[in-house]
Design an enzyme around this catalytic site. Structure first.
Site, mmCIF file in Angstrom:
data_model
loop_
_atom_site.group_PDB
_atom_site.id
_atom_site.type_symbol
_atom_site.label_atom_id
_atom_site.label_comp_id
_atom_site.label_asym_id
_atom_site.label_seq_id
_atom_site.Cartn_x
_atom_site.Cartn_y
_atom_site.Cartn_z
ATOM 1 N N GLY A 55 0.797 -1.225 0.000
ATOM 2 C CA GLY A 55 0.000 0.000 0.000
ATOM 3 C C GLY A 55 0.823 1.265 0.000
ATOM 4 O O GLY A 55 0.314 2.350 0.217
ATOM 5 N N HIS A 56 2.120 1.145 -0.265
ATOM 6 C CA HIS A 56 3.036 2.310 -0.151
ATOM 7 C C HIS A 56 3.866 2.418 -1.416
ATOM 8 O O HIS A 56 5.006 2.001 -1.415
ATOM 9 C CB HIS A 56 3.933 2.120 1.059
ATOM 10 C CG HIS A 56 4.650 3.361 1.501
ATOM 11 N ND1 HIS A 56 5.903 3.691 1.076
ATOM 12 C CD2 HIS A 56 4.282 4.348 2.344
ATOM 13 C CE1 HIS A 56 6.293 4.809 1.650
ATOM 14 N NE2 HIS A 56 5.322 5.228 2.426
ATOM 15 N N PHE A 57 3.519 2.868 -2.445
ATOM 16 C CA PHE A 57 2.252 3.402 -2.893
ATOM 17 C C PHE A 57 1.762 2.540 -4.051
ATOM 18 O O PHE A 57 2.588 2.153 -4.885
ATOM 19 C CB PHE A 57 2.426 4.845 -3.366
ATOM 20 C CG PHE A 57 2.881 5.765 -2.259
ATOM 21 C CD1 PHE A 57 1.969 6.359 -1.424
ATOM 22 C CD2 PHE A 57 4.229 6.013 -2.058
ATOM 23 C CE1 PHE A 57 2.376 7.218 -0.406
ATOM 24 C CE2 PHE A 57 4.645 6.859 -1.042
ATOM 25 C CZ PHE A 57 3.717 7.465 -0.212
ATOM 26 N N VAL A 62 7.275 2.242 -2.978
ATOM 27 C CA VAL A 62 8.474 2.819 -2.378
ATOM 28 C C VAL A 62 8.652 2.193 -1.001
ATOM 29 O O VAL A 62 7.697 2.093 -0.229
ATOM 30 C CB VAL A 62 8.332 4.357 -2.224
ATOM 31 C CG1 VAL A 62 9.540 4.948 -1.517
ATOM 32 C CG2 VAL A 62 8.132 5.016 -3.580
#
Length: 163
Positions: A55-57, A62
């Protein structure tokens, strides 16, 4: 033994030394350990399957900066544990070293780290730590994370060791 080089600890040994478990172990191998100069170089392979990247991103993953700091803290903790053990025994004796790590507790006292570039999947994160000051059981480490010889993060971390 004051100097160990050439991959002294692999993934299996690191899982035994650190009190963390997957997915919170952020050191994959120790590439070099120099107790005389109080330095360590570790490696973290950043994979697309890292849970933190889901979820990042989305669409542009990242590796989170806070996890880079945690990886540098774990590398520093391995060095601190080896230094504590070296006062009483041989770091080359893994069974004895493991006993020291199981008894010791390390606490993050303070950190000040700045991120300088993105770390993306496929990167090899090189984690460097050097003791810059020590007073009793408090260690101050100058730390740096690099990707392809470029600084990804740099700063200091302070750990307190309780044995």
């Amino acid at each position: 033994m004051s100097h160990i080089q050439d991959n002294p600890f692999g993934a299996r040994q690191i899982l035994q030394l650190l009190p963390h478990a997957y997915p919170f172990v952020f050191v994959d191998q120790v590439r070099s350990l120099d107790l005389e100069n109080k330095t360590i170089v570790c490696e973290k392979l950043v994979s697309i399957s890292e849970p933190s990247l889901q979820g990042h991103f989305p669409g542009d993953p990242v590796f989170p900066g806070v996890l880079i700091v945690e990886a540098m803290a774990q590398a520093s903790g391995i060095l601190a544990g080896c230094l504590v053990h070296s006062m009483h025994g041989d770091v080359g004796d893994f069974a004895s070293l493991l006993t020291t790590f199981q008894k010791a507790k390390l606490y993050l006292v303070e950190s000040n780290v700045r991120n300088h570039r993105k770390v993306v999947p496929g990167s090899v994160l090189l984690l460097k730590a050097k003791v810059s000051r020590q007073k009793d059981n408090i260690y101050r480490f100058e730390v740096e994370a690099q990707v392809e010889f470029e600084t990804a993060a740099r700063g200091f971390i302070m750990l307190a060791a309780e044995v």
